[in-house]
Design a protein around this motif. Structure first.
Motif, PDB file in Angstrom:
ATOM      1  N   GLY A 232       0.807  -1.207   0.000  1.00  0.00           N
ATOM      2  CA  GLY A 232       0.000   0.000   0.000  1.00  0.00           C
ATOM      3  C   GLY A 232       0.844   1.263   0.000  1.00  0.00           C
ATOM      4  N   THR A 233       0.321   2.318   0.631  1.00  0.00           N
ATOM      5  CA  THR A 233       1.038   3.592   0.660  1.00  0.00           C
ATOM      6  C   THR A 233       1.869   3.773   1.933  1.00  0.00           C
ATOM      7  OG1 THR A 233      -0.851   4.726   1.668  1.00  0.00           O
ATOM      8  CG2 THR A 233      -0.725   4.733  -0.748  1.00  0.00           C
ATOM      9  N   ALA A 234       1.775   2.829   2.880  1.00  0.00           N
ATOM     10  CA  ALA A 234       2.439   3.003   4.178  1.00  0.00           C
ATOM     11  C   ALA A 234       3.939   3.328   4.057  1.00  0.00           C
ATOM     12  CB  ALA A 234       2.217   1.776   5.049  1.00  0.00           C
ATOM     13  N   PRO A 235       4.703   2.628   3.204  1.00  0.00           N
ATOM     14  CA  PRO A 235       6.147   2.923   3.156  1.00  0.00           C
ATOM     15  C   PRO A 235       6.525   4.046   2.197  1.00  0.00           C
ATOM     16  CG  PRO A 235       5.684   1.022   1.784  1.00  0.00           C
ATOM     17  CD  PRO A 235       4.358   1.459   2.381  1.00  0.00           C
ATOM     18  N   LEU A 236       5.559   4.629   1.508  1.00  0.00           N
ATOM     19  CA  LEU A 236       5.877   5.576   0.445  1.00  0.00           C
ATOM     20  C   LEU A 236       6.221   6.964   0.987  1.00  0.00           C
ATOM     21  CD1 LEU A 236       3.227   4.707  -2.294  1.00  0.00           C
ATOM     22  CD2 LEU A 236       5.471   3.672  -1.853  1.00  0.00           C
ATOM     23  N   LEU A 237       7.085   7.655   0.259  1.00  0.00           N
ATOM     24  CA  LEU A 237       7.459   9.024   0.562  1.00  0.00           C
ATOM     25  C   LEU A 237       7.159   9.896  -0.649  1.00  0.00           C
ATOM     26  CD1 LEU A 237      10.947   8.500   2.276  1.00  0.00           C
ATOM     27  CD2 LEU A 237       8.739   8.926   3.401  1.00  0.00           C
ATOM     28  N   PRO A 238       6.954  11.184  -0.453  1.00  0.00           N
ATOM     29  CA  PRO A 238       6.739  12.063  -1.601  1.00  0.00           C
ATOM     30  C   PRO A 238       7.864  11.920  -2.635  1.00  0.00           C
ATOM     31  CG  PRO A 238       6.238  13.223   0.423  1.00  0.00           C
ATOM     32  CD  PRO A 238       6.845  11.909   0.835  1.00  0.00           C
ATOM     33  N   GLY A 239       7.460  11.847  -3.896  1.00  0.00           N
ATOM     34  CA  GLY A 239       8.417  11.682  -4.984  1.00  0.00           C
ATOM     35  C   GLY A 239       8.528  10.265  -5.491  1.00  0.00           C
ATOM     36  N   ASP A 240       8.038   9.266  -4.731  1.00  0.00           N
ATOM     37  CA  ASP A 240       8.064   7.882  -5.207  1.00  0.00           C
ATOM     38  C   ASP A 240       7.164   7.750  -6.436  1.00  0.00           C
ATOM     39  OD1 ASP A 240       9.709   7.329  -3.084  1.00  0.00           O
ATOM     40  OD2 ASP A 240       8.210   6.225  -1.913  1.00  0.00           O
ATOM     41  N   LEU A 241       7.509   6.818  -7.310  1.00  0.00           N
ATOM     42  CA  LEU A 241       6.749   6.604  -8.546  1.00  0.00           C
ATOM     43  C   LEU A 241       5.848   5.393  -8.396  1.00  0.00           C
ATOM     44  CD1 LEU A 241       9.598   7.159 -11.186  1.00  0.00           C
ATOM     45  CD2 LEU A 241       8.054   8.860 -10.144  1.00  0.00           C
ATOM     46  N   LEU A 242       4.560   5.568  -8.683  1.00  0.00           N
ATOM     47  CA  LEU A 242       3.589   4.480  -8.604  1.00  0.00           C
ATOM     48  C   LEU A 242       3.315   3.960 -10.007  1.00  0.00           C
ATOM     49  CD1 LEU A 242       2.385   7.090  -6.650  1.00  0.00           C
ATOM     50  CD2 LEU A 242       1.302   5.077  -5.661  1.00  0.00           C
ATOM     51  N   ALA A 243       3.414   2.651 -10.192  1.00  0.00           N
ATOM     52  CA  ALA A 243       3.268   2.050 -11.516  1.00  0.00           C
ATOM     53  C   ALA A 243       2.039   1.151 -11.571  1.00  0.00           C
ATOM     54  CB  ALA A 243       4.514   1.243 -11.873  1.00  0.00           C
TER      55      ALA A 243
END
Length: 286
Positions: free
Chosen positions: A141-152
């Motif tokens: 999910g989005t829990a480990p994501l930081l601004p700037g990460d790319l979602l595919a």
């Protein structure tokens, strides 16, 4: 005369007070808030380069830039006129519109952030970049994501869409013909594939380049193994290790060496990697 002198004295007194009064201290400036579009860095933790990429993408959102099919894939990063997508009637006006498709926007944003064209290519090439600092699966999910990460979005063999994470469950994207660039809720269902964090610094590891077109990577070092991803053309890759496995004969070459590509979690025959049959400096897989 006395009255006039009194007035002058009063004025002098007031002037003295003003001169000796302590200067007012300005309050510190508040962080810049996202624009009316809601586009901006919406969480902490992202790198300075990631925040610059977001700022570049959001400037295009705030400017009302169009989605255009094929837009942003010129000789240099930046908006270009699009093309007609034969499968999408909404793209009929894309050749008249200056804009970006999804990967064109990502390319431009990170070129602005890094000062060089580090993510040239389509969504698959950007997701599988050798500049990956971290990767995340769909089930995280989005829990480990930081601004700037790319979602595919898509499959390992065909990633058809990519967007930039802003934080707080939001992303900026060039979504589809007939729309402007936009801020959207992150779509975690359907064909969400995963995310990658981009390292704009020096590329690490054993880096090589492939040759040929339509060269498939495999789930294991065997011609008959399941397909993972086909390189559309010469591609920069990172090799973790290599091993002797199934003998392959193709395009006039025979070789039993296979390389493991950590960015794809897949194998490919060394035949299609530029260099000697056994790659210099690359360790043998355990």
């Amino acid at each position: 005369m006395l009255r006039r002198t009194g007035i002058i004295g009063t004025l002098i007194g007031l002037l003295t007070l003003l001169l000796w009064a302590p200067a007012a201290v300005a309050a510190p400036a508040a962080p810049a808030a996202p624009a009316a579009s809601g586009c901006g860095v919406l969480a902490s933790g992202g790198s300075a380069a990631a925040e610059r990429a977001i700022a570049a993408a959001c400037a295009q959102v705030d400017a009302g830039t169009w989605y255009t099919w094929g837009g942003g894939h010129g000789a240099q990063p930046g908006a270009t006129y699009g093309q007609v997508d034969p499968t999408d009637p909404a793209s009929a006006h894309d050749p008249e519109r200056l804009g970006f498709d999804c990967s064109g926007l990502v390319r431009y944003a990170y070129a602005q952030a890094a000062g060089s064209d580090i993510l040239n290519g389509d969504a698959s090439q950007q997701y599988y970049t050798v500049r990956a600092a971290a990767r995340f699966t769909a089930d995280q999910g989005t829990a480990p994501l930081l601004p700037g990460d790319l979602l595919a979005y898509g499959t390992s063999a065909d990633l058809h869409h990519i967007a930039i994470y802003l934080g707080a469950g939001k992303m900026v994207e060039a979504k589809q013909s007939g729309t402007h660039l936009m801020v959207s809720d992150v779509r975690l269902g359907g064909d969400y594939f995963g995310a990658v964090r981009v390292d704009t610094g020096a590329v690490t590891g054993h880096v090589f380049k492939t040759w040929g077109t339509g060269v498939w990577t495999k789930k294991s070092p065997s011609v008959g193994a399941g397909r993972v991803y086909a390189f559309p053309g010469p591609t920069t890759i990172r090799v973790e290790c290599q091993k002797h496995a199934e003998v392959v004969t193709s395009d006039g070459y025979t070789n039993d060496a296979w390389a493991y590509l950590p960015d794809y979690k897949a194998w490919m025959t060394n035949i299609y990697i530029q260099g000697p049959a056994w790659l210099d400096g690359v360790p043998t897989c355990a």
